[in-house]
Design a protein around this motif. Structure first.
Motif, short mmCIF file in Angstrom:
data_model
loop_
_atom_site.label_atom_id
_atom_site.label_comp_id
_atom_site.label_asym_id
_atom_site.label_seq_id
_atom_site.Cartn_x
_atom_site.Cartn_y
_atom_site.Cartn_z
N ILE A 291 1.17 -9.49 -4.04
CA ILE A 291 -0.04 -8.98 -4.70
C ILE A 291 0.40 -8.33 -6.02
CG2 ILE A 291 -1.92 -7.30 -4.56
CD1 ILE A 291 -2.38 -9.52 -2.65
N PRO A 292 -0.13 -8.76 -7.15
CA PRO A 292 0.35 -8.24 -8.44
C PRO A 292 0.02 -6.78 -8.72
CG PRO A 292 -1.45 -9.78 -8.76
CD PRO A 292 -1.08 -9.87 -7.32
N CYS A 293 -1.01 -6.24 -8.06
CA CYS A 293 -1.36 -4.84 -8.28
C CYS A 293 -1.68 -4.19 -6.94
CB CYS A 293 -2.54 -4.71 -9.22
SG CYS A 293 -3.07 -2.99 -9.50
N ASN B 298 -8.24 -9.18 -2.51
CA ASN B 298 -8.17 -10.59 -2.90
C ASN B 298 -6.72 -10.89 -3.26
OD1 ASN B 298 -7.82 -9.55 -5.55
ND2 ASN B 298 -10.03 -9.57 -5.88
N GLN B 299 -6.47 -11.97 -3.96
CA GLN B 299 -5.09 -12.36 -4.27
C GLN B 299 -4.45 -11.53 -5.38
OE1 GLN B 299 -5.22 -16.56 -5.09
NE2 GLN B 299 -5.38 -17.12 -2.92
N SER B 300 -5.24 -10.67 -6.03
CA SER B 300 -4.69 -9.93 -7.16
C SER B 300 -4.68 -8.41 -6.96
CB SER B 300 -5.49 -10.25 -8.44
OG SER B 300 -6.84 -9.87 -8.30
N TYR B 301 -5.34 -7.90 -5.92
CA TYR B 301 -5.44 -6.44 -5.78
C TYR B 301 -5.41 -6.02 -4.31
CZ TYR B 301 -7.17 -1.65 -6.44
OH TYR B 301 -7.30 -0.29 -6.44
N GLY B 302 -4.58 -5.01 -4.03
CA GLY B 302 -4.51 -4.44 -2.70
C GLY B 302 -4.42 -2.93 -2.78
N GLY C 84 2.78 -2.45 -10.20
CA GLY C 84 2.35 -3.69 -10.85
C GLY C 84 1.46 -3.38 -12.03
N SER C 85 0.76 -4.38 -12.52
CA SER C 85 -0.11 -4.22 -13.69
C SER C 85 -1.34 -3.42 -13.32
CB SER C 85 -0.51 -5.60 -14.23
OG SER C 85 -1.06 -6.40 -13.20
N GLN C 86 -1.54 -2.29 -13.98
CA GLN C 86 -2.66 -1.41 -13.66
C GLN C 86 -3.97 -1.99 -14.18
OE1 GLN C 86 -2.17 2.73 -14.56
NE2 GLN C 86 0.02 2.72 -14.14
N TRP D 272 5.05 2.07 6.73
CA TRP D 272 5.04 1.84 5.28
C TRP D 272 5.54 0.44 4.94
CZ3 TRP D 272 3.23 3.43 0.80
CH2 TRP D 272 3.91 3.14 -0.38
N LYS D 273 6.67 0.06 5.49
CA LYS D 273 7.24 -1.25 5.20
C LYS D 273 6.36 -2.37 5.74
CE LYS D 273 12.12 0.09 4.90
NZ LYS D 273 13.47 -0.05 5.50
N HIS D 274 5.69 -2.13 6.85
CA HIS D 274 4.79 -3.14 7.41
C HIS D 274 3.61 -3.39 6.48
CE1 HIS D 274 3.29 -5.54 10.80
NE2 HIS D 274 2.09 -5.10 10.48
N ALA D 275 3.06 -2.31 5.92
CA ALA D 275 1.93 -2.46 4.99
C ALA D 275 2.37 -3.16 3.72
CB ALA D 275 1.34 -1.08 4.66
N LEU D 276 3.53 -2.80 3.19
CA LEU D 276 4.03 -3.46 1.98
C LEU D 276 4.29 -4.94 2.21
CD1 LEU D 276 6.51 -0.92 0.36
CD2 LEU D 276 4.23 -1.56 -0.43
#
Length: 269
Positions: free
Chosen positions: A73-75, A38-42, A250-252, A63-67
């Motif tokens: 995404i905050p987390c 969703n918009q907050s977790y990947g 990001g925020s765990q 790796w860079k493509h996935a990022l």
């Protein structure tokens, strides 16, 4: 990875743009998944490059493509092999907890003492098409960092596996587990996950019944943040075979993992 049979279809449904294969002259040489729940977790997983093509920059491109797919995404989570932990810290990922892969080898028949252990008389054991997806999804949502209704729905209805659920007479879920066939290096076996329950005793009941009638190698990935999982799995007859480290950028997530005994899959967190 020991991927479950039919898993790829579930991954694609979760994020249709989140899986990539790197090819060299039309030959696959590597892959990676960067799944937006969703918009907050990947989550990043399935990251591998053929051994003979490593050190040439192909892995870095994946790796860079996935990022890039997961930007904003905050987390973002991943599972790191011990030898790659230092690499991921350079990209801002921080350690969270150890994940242990456990293995059970049996003939499909557990000790009758385990099978006959009684759970609460107010609970009913359901399987297959008798399951209320809504009740299970509500139960799962309280024990996961983010709601995952599409992912979980696919998991519960996967024809390749079997699901068991403990429900009370009011239709409220108190635990569930899933077992599915998987590919191993030397053939096929089984993977259990998710496995979530209110108490260690209920988790034991589900685990014993999931293993029963499934001969051969059974794998389960247990989160290190569950303080009861190791004792329970050792009691049943599992032994640990490898460890990875859950890391986040990001925020765990702050949610408790005390009820989570088996992860759905390391590939998608």
């Amino acid at each position: 990875f020991a991927p479950g049979i039919g898993d790829v279809g579930i991954y694609q449904h979760t994020d249709k743009q989140g899986i990539w294969v790197g090819c060299l002259e039309d030959e696959p040489i590597g892959c990676i998944a960067g799944i937006r729940y969703n918009q907050s977790y990947g989550f990043i997983g399935l990251f591998i490059v053929n051994e003979q093509e490593r050190g040439k920059g192909y892995g870095m491109k994946l790796w860079k493509h996935a990022l890039e797919h997961l930007k904003n995404i905050p987390c973002i989570g991943l599972e790191a092999a011990p030898e790659r932990i230092k690499d991921y810290t350079l990209w801002g990922f921080e350690p969270s907890s150890e994940t242990t892969r456990w293995e059970f080898v049996g003939n499909g028949t557990l000790s009758q003492d385990l099978i006959e252990l009684n759970y609460n008389d107010d609970l009913i054991l359901l399987d297959g098409f008798n399951i209320s997806s809504k009740a299970v999804q509500s139960y799962d949502a309280k024990r996961e960092p983010t709601p995952r209704p599409h992912f979980l729905s696919d998991w519960l209805t996967n024809v390749e596996g079997n699901v068991l659920v403990l429900m009370d007479r009011n239709g409220i879920c108190h635990g569930f587990g899933h077992i599915r066939p998987c590919f191993l290096k030397d053939g096929k076996g089984w993977r259990i996950g998710p496995l979530i329950a209110d108490t260690p005793g209920l988790a034991e009941q589900l685990l014993a019944r999931l293993i029963n009638k499934h001969p051969g190698i059974v794998l389960l990935d247990a989160p290190g943040l569950n303080p009861y999982a190791n004792t329970l799995l050792s009691k049943i007859g599992f032994h640990s075979i490898s460890k990875t480290l859950r890391m986040y950028r990001g925020s765990q997530p702050s949610i408790s993992m005390n009820d989570v005994y088996g992860l759905a899959c390391l590939e998608l967190g």
